[in-house]
Design a protein around this motif. Structure first.
Motif, mmCIF file in Angstrom:
data_model
loop_
_atom_site.group_PDB
_atom_site.id
_atom_site.type_symbol
_atom_site.label_atom_id
_atom_site.label_comp_id
_atom_site.label_asym_id
_atom_site.label_seq_id
_atom_site.Cartn_x
_atom_site.Cartn_y
_atom_site.Cartn_z
ATOM 1 N N GLY A 198 -6.007 2.462 5.935
ATOM 2 C CA GLY A 198 -5.996 3.456 6.998
ATOM 3 C C GLY A 198 -7.324 4.143 7.194
ATOM 4 O O GLY A 198 -7.375 5.275 7.693
ATOM 5 N N LEU A 199 -8.411 3.481 6.825
ATOM 6 C CA LEU A 199 -9.743 4.060 6.931
ATOM 7 C C LEU A 199 -10.570 3.426 8.040
ATOM 8 O O LEU A 199 -11.770 3.680 8.134
ATOM 9 C CB LEU A 199 -10.500 3.897 5.599
ATOM 10 N N GLN A 200 -9.972 2.567 8.861
ATOM 11 C CA GLN A 200 -10.736 1.919 9.916
ATOM 12 C C GLN A 200 -11.312 2.970 10.867
ATOM 13 O O GLN A 200 -10.718 4.007 11.106
ATOM 14 C CB GLN A 200 -9.887 0.913 10.708
ATOM 15 N N GLY A 201 -12.457 2.673 11.382
ATOM 16 C CA GLY A 201 -13.145 3.624 12.245
ATOM 17 C C GLY A 201 -14.322 4.265 11.553
ATOM 18 O O GLY A 201 -15.237 4.779 12.185
ATOM 19 N N ASN A 202 -14.329 4.204 10.197
ATOM 20 C CA ASN A 202 -15.456 4.770 9.458
ATOM 21 C C ASN A 202 -16.765 4.062 9.781
ATOM 22 O O ASN A 202 -17.832 4.662 9.751
ATOM 23 C CB ASN A 202 -15.198 4.669 7.947
ATOM 24 N N ASN A 203 -16.665 2.769 10.119
ATOM 25 C CA ASN A 203 -17.879 2.002 10.400
ATOM 26 C C ASN A 203 -18.352 2.209 11.836
ATOM 27 O O ASN A 203 -19.310 1.586 12.273
ATOM 28 C CB ASN A 203 -17.628 0.518 10.140
ATOM 29 N N LYS A 218 -20.701 6.640 2.348
ATOM 30 C CA LYS A 218 -19.449 7.351 2.597
ATOM 31 C C LYS A 218 -18.273 6.379 2.635
ATOM 32 O O LYS A 218 -17.196 6.670 2.091
ATOM 33 C CB LYS A 218 -19.524 8.121 3.911
ATOM 34 N N ARG A 219 -18.460 5.237 3.288
ATOM 35 C CA ARG A 219 -17.388 4.244 3.356
ATOM 36 C C ARG A 219 -17.000 3.767 1.958
ATOM 37 O O ARG A 219 -15.804 3.605 1.638
ATOM 38 C CB ARG A 219 -17.821 3.057 4.213
ATOM 39 N N MET A 220 -17.996 3.508 1.124
ATOM 40 C CA MET A 220 -17.731 3.038 -0.228
ATOM 41 C C MET A 220 -17.037 4.112 -1.064
ATOM 42 O O MET A 220 -16.116 3.812 -1.839
ATOM 43 C CB MET A 220 -19.043 2.599 -0.880
ATOM 44 N N GLU A 221 -17.448 5.353 -0.907
ATOM 45 C CA GLU A 221 -16.807 6.446 -1.658
ATOM 46 C C GLU A 221 -15.352 6.605 -1.257
ATOM 47 O O GLU A 221 -14.476 6.812 -2.096
ATOM 48 C CB GLU A 221 -17.579 7.740 -1.424
ATOM 49 N N GLN A 222 -15.077 6.511 0.047
ATOM 50 C CA GLN A 222 -13.696 6.655 0.511
ATOM 51 C C GLN A 222 -12.833 5.489 0.054
ATOM 52 O O GLN A 222 -11.669 5.673 -0.318
ATOM 53 C CB GLN A 222 -13.681 6.793 2.028
ATOM 54 N N LEU A 223 -13.404 4.281 0.074
ATOM 55 C CA LEU A 223 -12.636 3.126 -0.379
ATOM 56 C C LEU A 223 -12.373 3.217 -1.874
ATOM 57 O O LEU A 223 -11.291 2.851 -2.340
ATOM 58 C CB LEU A 223 -13.376 1.831 -0.041
ATOM 59 N N ALA A 224 -13.340 3.702 -2.640
ATOM 60 C CA ALA A 224 -13.146 3.880 -4.078
ATOM 61 C C ALA A 224 -11.987 4.833 -4.355
ATOM 62 O O ALA A 224 -11.164 4.593 -5.244
ATOM 63 C CB ALA A 224 -14.431 4.395 -4.719
ATOM 64 N N LEU A 225 -11.893 5.924 -3.599
ATOM 65 C CA LEU A 225 -10.776 6.849 -3.746
ATOM 66 C C LEU A 225 -9.449 6.182 -3.396
ATOM 67 O O LEU A 225 -8.444 6.366 -4.085
ATOM 68 C CB LEU A 225 -10.982 8.074 -2.852
ATOM 69 N N SER A 226 -9.450 5.415 -2.327
ATOM 70 C CA SER A 226 -8.216 4.794 -1.844
ATOM 71 C C SER A 226 -7.740 3.667 -2.743
ATOM 72 O O SER A 226 -6.550 3.357 -2.770
ATOM 73 C CB SER A 226 -8.416 4.259 -0.423
ATOM 74 N N LEU A 227 -8.676 3.046 -3.484
ATOM 75 C CA LEU A 227 -8.310 1.885 -4.287
ATOM 76 C C LEU A 227 -8.476 2.111 -5.785
ATOM 77 O O LEU A 227 -8.459 1.161 -6.565
ATOM 78 C CB LEU A 227 -9.128 0.666 -3.841
ATOM 79 N N ASN A 228 -8.642 3.374 -6.193
ATOM 80 C CA ASN A 228 -8.612 3.709 -7.609
ATOM 81 C C ASN A 228 -9.721 3.013 -8.397
ATOM 82 O O ASN A 228 -9.487 2.444 -9.456
ATOM 83 C CB ASN A 228 -7.243 3.351 -8.212
#
Length: 237
Positions: A198-203, A218-228
């Motif tokens: 549900g993070l599409q649009g960040n790019n 920022k994209r990598m940090e958010q994905l890291a949070l979302s995927l543990n």
């Protein structure tokens, strides 16, 4: 398949770590040759397994005009039949091991009697915090969002809470039992996993492709949070 190596502060051990591989080979000439080459490279082979029913796995790489590869696999193959042995499970009880695994190994789920996904999932959930590296490999049709996300996040992860935290861009997600040490994926897979989370649009936040500077960070940090995951590595090209 899964590989493991010892973590050690000793300079010699850190430069030349002990590397072992756990995979399932067929009892055929290709399997014997794979074993021989691994041993020649100094890779421990005592965690290798052998299938009496299925042949050693093999892939054929097909390159398009841009040099991008797609792959064809013999299916089912021995590498789909990795089982969790006592010796392999015993490695997860130690915090001086790093487990490197790829999502493609779970491609068949439980179809045809495959066991590799179940084995990798148990290792991922049993290994200590920060001791698993997951290589995302989305080769169609050999994946499902559920299988990839579950393997990345681990058991007991609050996906909804993490997604909300990642979108808001503040705070930290609720602590999950076990975090990945590293999630590795390419730029195309980054877009796919962002959509799943549900993070599409960040790019689309800048005029470029979103694969540089603060936008990519920022994209990598958010994905890291979302995927543990403690860290995310995005490869280019």
């Amino acid at each position: 398949s899964a590989a493991t190596n010892e973590k050690n502060g000793n300079t010699t051990a850190a430069t030349n770590p002990t590397v072992a591989i756990s995979a399932c080979l067929g009892q055929d000439q290709l399997g014997k040759e794979a074993h021989r080459r691994l041993a020649l490279k100094g890779v421990r082979t005592d965690y290798l397994q052998y299938s009496t029913e299925w042949e050693t796995g093999m892939s054929i790489a097909l390159l398009d005009e841009n040099g991008d590869a797609t792959y064809e696999f013999n299916t089912p193959a021995a590498w789909d039949r990795l089982v969790l042995t006592d010796s392999l499970m015993g490695l997860t009880k130690q915090n001086d091991r790093v487990f490197v695994m790829g999502t493609i190994a779970g491609r068949l789920h439980s179809d045809h009697g495959a066991t590799s996904l179940e084995t990798l999932t148990k290792i991922r959930n049993s290994a200590p915090e920060g001791c698993v590296v997951l290589d995302v490999n989305l080769q169609s049709p050999w994946y499902t969002p559920e299988a990839v996300l579950d393997l990345a996040r681990g058991e007991g992860f609050d996906a909804e809470g993490a997604a909300a935290t990642a979108k808001e861009g503040k705070g930290t997600a609720a602590e999950a039992p076990k975090k990945l040490a590293l999630l590795k994926l390419n730029e195309d897979e980054l877009v796919v996993l962002e959509e799943w989370c549900g993070l599409q649009g960040n790019n689309k936040e800048s005029g470029d492709d979103g694969l540089a500077g603060s936008v990519l960070r920022k994209r990598m940090e958010q994905l890291a949070l979302s995927l543990n995951a403690q860290r995310v590595c995005v490869t280019r090209g």
